[in-house]
Scaffold this motif. Structure first.
Motif, PDB file in Angstrom:
ATOM      1  N   HIS A 145     -18.126 -34.777 -16.187  1.00 27.77           N
ATOM      2  CA  HIS A 145     -19.644 -35.199 -16.223  1.00 27.77           C
ATOM      3  C   HIS A 145     -20.072 -36.442 -15.860  1.00 27.77           C
ATOM      4  O   HIS A 145     -19.044 -37.492 -16.158  1.00 27.77           O
ATOM      5  CB  HIS A 145     -19.756 -35.055 -18.114  1.00 27.77           C
ATOM      6  N   GLU A 193     -20.491 -33.065 -12.451  1.00 28.33           N
ATOM      7  CA  GLU A 193     -21.653 -32.327 -13.152  1.00 28.33           C
ATOM      8  C   GLU A 193     -22.591 -33.477 -13.533  1.00 28.33           C
ATOM      9  O   GLU A 193     -22.296 -34.277 -14.388  1.00 28.33           O
ATOM     10  CB  GLU A 193     -21.122 -31.430 -14.040  1.00 28.33           C
ATOM     11  N   HIS A 236     -27.943 -29.890 -16.466  1.00 26.71           N
ATOM     12  CA  HIS A 236     -26.847 -30.249 -15.871  1.00 26.71           C
ATOM     13  C   HIS A 236     -26.950 -29.683 -14.517  1.00 26.71           C
ATOM     14  O   HIS A 236     -27.374 -28.344 -14.451  1.00 26.71           O
ATOM     15  CB  HIS A 236     -25.550 -29.618 -16.536  1.00 26.71           C
ATOM     16  N   CYS A 247     -24.641 -25.129 -15.231  1.00 29.32           N
ATOM     17  CA  CYS A 247     -23.878 -24.345 -16.427  1.00 29.32           C
ATOM     18  C   CYS A 247     -24.664 -23.391 -17.295  1.00 29.32           C
ATOM     19  O   CYS A 247     -26.037 -23.491 -17.351  1.00 29.32           O
ATOM     20  CB  CYS A 247     -23.081 -24.859 -17.304  1.00 29.32           C
ATOM     21  N   ASP A 293     -26.199 -25.528 -20.481  1.00 28.34           N
ATOM     22  CA  ASP A 293     -27.336 -26.807 -20.309  1.00 28.34           C
ATOM     23  C   ASP A 293     -27.917 -26.872 -18.771  1.00 28.34           C
ATOM     24  O   ASP A 293     -28.363 -27.856 -18.200  1.00 28.34           O
ATOM     25  CB  ASP A 293     -26.431 -27.993 -20.566  1.00 28.34           C
TER      26      ASP A 293
HETATM   27 ZN   LIG Z   1     -22.675 -28.263 -18.263  1.00 29.86          ZN
END
Ligand SMILES: [Zn+2]
Ligand SMILES: [Zn+2]
Length: 1004
Positions: A45, A70, A96, A152, A155
């Motif tokens: 992330h 991500e 995301h 994903c 999100d």
């Molecule tokens: Zn995600």
């Protein structure tokens, strides 16, 4: 390729997604290899914190690393308003995107995007880290060279819109991303976490992909390297959300399917979308960017062709001065020539000049900080530590203060032709100088070109108990009790023992505590968050944000790169460690104090290095307050090792380290030293004659870091690059596995040289025990010298040295109602046992009663008596309740006692009740108290009237962090007493002043 796998994983998180990933990069790489993957992408992330580590360990295992992240993007951003909905923990309106690096341009763009995503994260007044996010406009601007997957299942930019029923937004975002990345580099991402609407969502996504004319691609959104970590992942997510496992259930759905699965299993999972599976392999082939080779980093000065000549000139100039008339001049000259040649060959002349430049800057800063005409100005602004001390070039350029020829230090480890990463140069500074120097370096090299190195605090037992306990919904008081008894280095079994001891076997056997005990060892060692390294800086010629994302640090005006010191080293970054060393601050103050009281300008570089009185005090372990050799372990050892010169002190400093201790070096060393002292003809035994040349100076034991390498080369025939591999394995965290991978090679190599297997095995055990937790010899030499200097000061300029230890305490003494002394000691819970005395201007210690632990107490008492100080010291063992009758007797004998200084009450919970009893006693006698580190008091109802809470200040003096716990506790404690006055860390001193100004409430 005949057996190329059907699927490659392009979306995986490591623990560097901070509380949203349960495995280390090494674990992920290892599992991927075991499952037959040829390549794996790491997509943490909003960061590439773990990417360099991943790239290196993946390549080491024969796995091709793909770099990515991500990214969190605000999709209904400022244009559509709604900024308020974008709250701290639930980034609604954010989506995301999975970004993968194709080439160098893409990598640069990823770094810039991640930098942008973090740029605002500390904009609040408290500079608390907020979630990272960037805008679609930024993404559009930096799309080149990146492959974008649509995100994903929950999100993702497209899937998320579908989940919220906003298919129109999904379609709109799809078209926007397609326009930004183009048909070649945009893919619609399909995931199958086994949620209720998986099928419908993926069908919609596939149709959308068809309309957009781009392929779909399947990913697993991996969050753990194995299924066994799913529970850890659940717990981490709950911790990250600051919720319990129960309440965070909706956010955790899918965790059990987020472990890395085999290519075949993944192909089966996406049987309805075979084209999305094939696409992973096609895409992976294009993602050929190699982070370990294509960074394009240059350090300032590396292009400077005149650097070689300039460095040689600088060295020659200093050489003429330092070695004039030196009997080892010829040897020194030869070494200088060799080192300069190696440095030229490696193209590092600019690197050394840059360090010199930095030291010049430090000199300017020192002049400013110390003030003109200060007695401290004879001191160098800083000094080298670490292996650089072995280099004669460093000695001549002023980076180190140890003559490596005289001290017989060899620079092979610091500088050799096979060095792949930059040599380390660490510089120690007094704290006040360092604080000014760091921002000054930013100024000199520019904010675009310099940043601090990151550090990743990992879970330790205490934190694991606290965080897991909370996630499991255990009662806060119980968590608190248990966490307080858990030690820093404890193993899982010891934690269990503490749990049973604290809550009783019945409570400890309950299911939720059992779960905690199971999860705790799994979570330990995983990074919890990113923070800043105390002094490591990187400097680059290209803007840093093109080579690594740069994010704001908690402290204003400072910024950090997303890599820790190991990753920066792997990246070949020029790293400069500007470390603050408390002892140097103390030395500076001593010199000032000596000038003030004796009118003497003390030049430490000219004190005799063979002062018998100083060595006597060292041998008698009269070393409280002396650098490095004042810990309990050191004090026990000094009378047995009997150091007689600087060489002995060099060994002494290195000996009491986890490496030599676990490697079993200590007892043989002490024993052999003793035998040699009694009988100079004593033959030191070696495991094997081949080891004699490399272990002679440490009497056949492994004490220094580089001896491990030398042993591997001498006994098992390791080449220098193989030995370097072993060294690297030992220098990384969680490295047992990596070290063990050299085991077989070591034993086989030794056998080839005719070494019996049991001997090879025994030596290997020593190496493994050592595991890198030791000092290089050069580092020990630098620290040994400082140990000697501080011991000398203590013997010959005692009152000034002791009073200069931390001037904060002197101020504290003023604060505590005009009493002209403060005497305090730290406990074994801190890195060093430190005793500091602060004396008033008349150098007299007035009545004070000090509670310290056993041996220390006796030692202080003896010293105090010798110094003619009037104090009363009560010996007291941490682990046992206080002997209150002893306190009582003492109070009776000395009616003039008017205050008590208590120490580190936090280390044992059982002691809290004693605090209450003690306070009762003091109150009855109208004696005031200063309590240090009373972090448990919040839980115990105590009347603290008349008690000065000193810990925030005292611990600051020790450079310890325990002061923070104290402040928390002090809040609770003071709440009840003062009707709510809450001192923050900052105004603690003020609070003390206020309290001190009050009349003694018990006196009247
Ligand atoms: Zn995600
Ligand atoms: Zn993800």
């Amino acid at each position: 390729m005949p057996d190329s796998p059907p699927y490659i994983e392009l979306h995986a998180h490591s623990a560097f997604s901070f509380l949203d990933g349960a495995s280390t990069p090494l674990e992920l790489a290892g599992a991927a290899v075991a499952l037959g993957y040829p390549a794996l992408a790491l997509t943490d992330h909003d960061g590439i914190w773990g990417s360099m580590e991943f790239a290196h360990c993946a390549k080491g295992l024969g796995l091709r690393p793909i770099t990515g992240a991500e990214l969190t993007v605000r999709v209904d951003g400022p244009k559509t308003g709604d900024i308020d909905r974008f709250s701290a923990h639930q980034p609604e309106g954010a989506a995301h995107l999975t970004l993968l690096v194709e080439d160098g341009v893409g990598y640069r763009n990823l770094c810039r995007l991640l930098t942008a995503a973090h740029s605002h994260t500390r904009d609040n007044t408290a500079r608390v880290a907020e979630p990272a996010w960037t805008t679609l406009e930024e993404v559009e601007r930096h799309a080149d060279g990146l492959v974008c997957l649509s995100g994903c299942a929950r999100d993702g930019a497209l899937a998320g819109a579908f989940a919220r029923g906003d298919t129109a937004l999904g379609e709109k975002l799809g078209r926007l991303l397609l326009a930004a990345f183009g048909r070649e580099r945009f893919r619609v991402e399909l995931q199958r976490p086994y949620w209720r609407r998986d099928r419908a969502r993926n069908r919609w996504l596939a149709l959308l992909a068809e309309r957009l004319g781009v392929p779909t691609v399947a990913t697993g959104n991996v969050h753990a390297h194995a299924r066994s970590r799913s529970h850890v992942q659940d717990a981490l997510v709950a911790i990250g959300l600051n919720e319990t496992l129960e309440s965070s259930e909706p956010r955790r759905r899918g965790n059990s399917t987020s472990a890395l699965a085999s290519p075949a299993a993944m192909a089966a999972r996406f049987a309805e979308h075979p084209e999305a599976v094939t696409e992973t392999v096609r895409l992976a082939e294009r993602l050929s960017f190699d982070l370990t080779a294509e960074l394009g980093y240059r350090y300032p000065g590396s292009e400077d062709e005149a650097a070689d000549g300039e460095l040689a000139r600088v060295c020659a100039h200093a050489f003429a001065e330092r070695y004039a008339g030196n009997r080892r001049r010829a040897e020194a000259e030869r070494r200088l020539g060799e080192e300069l040649k190696t440095i030229r060959g490696l193209g590092l002349s600019g690197f050394f000049l840059l360090h010199r430049d930095m030291l010049e800057l430090a000199r300017e800063v020192a002049l400013e900080v110390r003030g003109p005409g200060s007695a401290r100005s004879v001191l160098p602004p800083g000094r080298g530590r670490g292996s650089s001390v072995s280099s004669i070039v460093c000695y001549l350029t002023g980076l180190s203060h140890v003559d490596p020829v005289q001290a017989e230090l060899f620079s092979g480890r610091f500088l050799n032709d096979e060095t792949s990463s930059m040599p380390d140069i660490d510089l120690d500074f007094p704290r006040d100088i360092r604080e000014v120097l760091i921002p000054r370096v930013h100024e000199r090299y520019g904010h675009e070109h310099s940043a601090l190195v990151a550090a990743f605090p990992t879970y330790r037992p205490k934190g694991a108990v606290r965080d897991l306990g909370k996630a499991l919904g255990l009662p806060p008081e119980e968590i608190d009790k248990v966490a307080k008894t858990v030690g820093f280095h404890e193993s899982a079994i010891e934690v269990e023992r503490d749990l049973v001891a604290t809550l009783g076997p019945g409570r400890a056997a309950e299911p939720r505590w059992r779960v905690l005990l199971e999860l705790a060892p799994e979570i330990m060692g995983l990074p919890r968050n990113a923070s800043q390294h105390p002094g490591g800086m990187v400097i680059s010629t290209r803007p840093l944000i093109d080579v690594c994302p740069v994010v704001p640090a908690a402290m204003e005006g400072r910024q950090i790169v997303q890599w820790d010191k190991d990753s920066c080293g792997d990246a070949g970054f020029l790293k400069i460690d500007l470390l603050g060393l408390g002892m140097l601050s103390a030395v500076e103050r001593t010199v000032e104090e000596v000038a003030r009281t004796r009118g003497e300008a003390l030049d430490l570089s000219r004190i005799p290095l063979d002062d018998e009185q100083t060595y006597e005090s060292i041998r008698a372990a009269d070393t409280t307050g002396v650098f490095q050799i004042e810990s309990r372990a050191q004090m026990q050892m000094l009378p047995r090792t009997q150091p007689r010169d600087l060489d002995d002190l060099t060994v002494q400093v290195a000996l009491v380290r986890p490496g030599p201790i676990q490697g079993g070096a200590i007892h043989p060393y002490i024993e052999r030293r003793k035998r040699l002292r009694e009988d100079p003809t004593y033959e030191v035994p070696y495991e094997h004659p081949l080891l004699r040349p490399v272990l002679e100076e440490t009497l056949g034991t492994i004490v220094y870091q580089e001896q491990v390498i030398e042993v591997a080369m001498a006994l098992a025939g390791f080449s220098s690059s193989e030995a370097e591999g072993l060294r690297r394995a030992m220098s990384k965290k969680r490295s047992l596995q990596a070290i063990e991978s050299h085991h077989e090679h070591f034993v086989l190599g030794a056998a080839e040289r005719g070494v019996a297997p049991e001997i090879a095995e025994r030596v290997w055990q020593q190496i493994q025990g050592f595991s890198g937790f030791g000092f290089p010899k050069a580092h020990s030499a630098a620290f040994g010298l400082l140990a000697y200097q501080s011991a000398w000061l203590r013997v010959h300029r005692g009152p000034e040295f002791l009073s200069a230890y931390e001037d904060v305490l002197a101020r504290l003494a003023d604060l505590t109602g005009g009493t002209d002394v403060a005497l305090f000691t730290g406990s074994g819970t801190l890195a060093n046992d430190v005793v500091a005395w602060t004396l008033a201007s008349d150098h007299r210690l007035r009545r004070g009663l000090v509670l310290v632990n056993g041996e220390f107490g006796r030692r202080i008492a003896a010293q105090a008596r010798r110094a003619g100080l009037q104090t009363t010291v009560l010996a007291w063992d941490w682990c046992r309740p206080w002997d209150l009758s002893l306190v009582e007797r003492t109070l009776e004998q000395d009616s003039r006692l008017d205050w008590v200084w208590g120490v580190h009450l936090e280390s044992s919970t059982g002691m809290l009740n004693d605090v209450g009893a003690l306070l009762e006693l003091l109150r009855a006698r109208r004696v005031r108290a200063v309590l240090d580190a009373v972090s448990g008091l919040g839980a115990v109802p105590l009347d603290l009237t008349g008690v000065h809470l000193a810990s925030g200040v005292a611990n600051k003096a020790l450079g310890g962090v325990a002061g923070l716990c104290f402040v928390h506790a002090a809040r609770g404690a003071l709440d009840g007493v003062d009707g709510g006055h809450v001192p923050s860390t900052l105004d603690l001193r003020e609070a003390l002043a206020t309290r001190a100004a009050e009349p003694n409430p018990w006196a009247s």
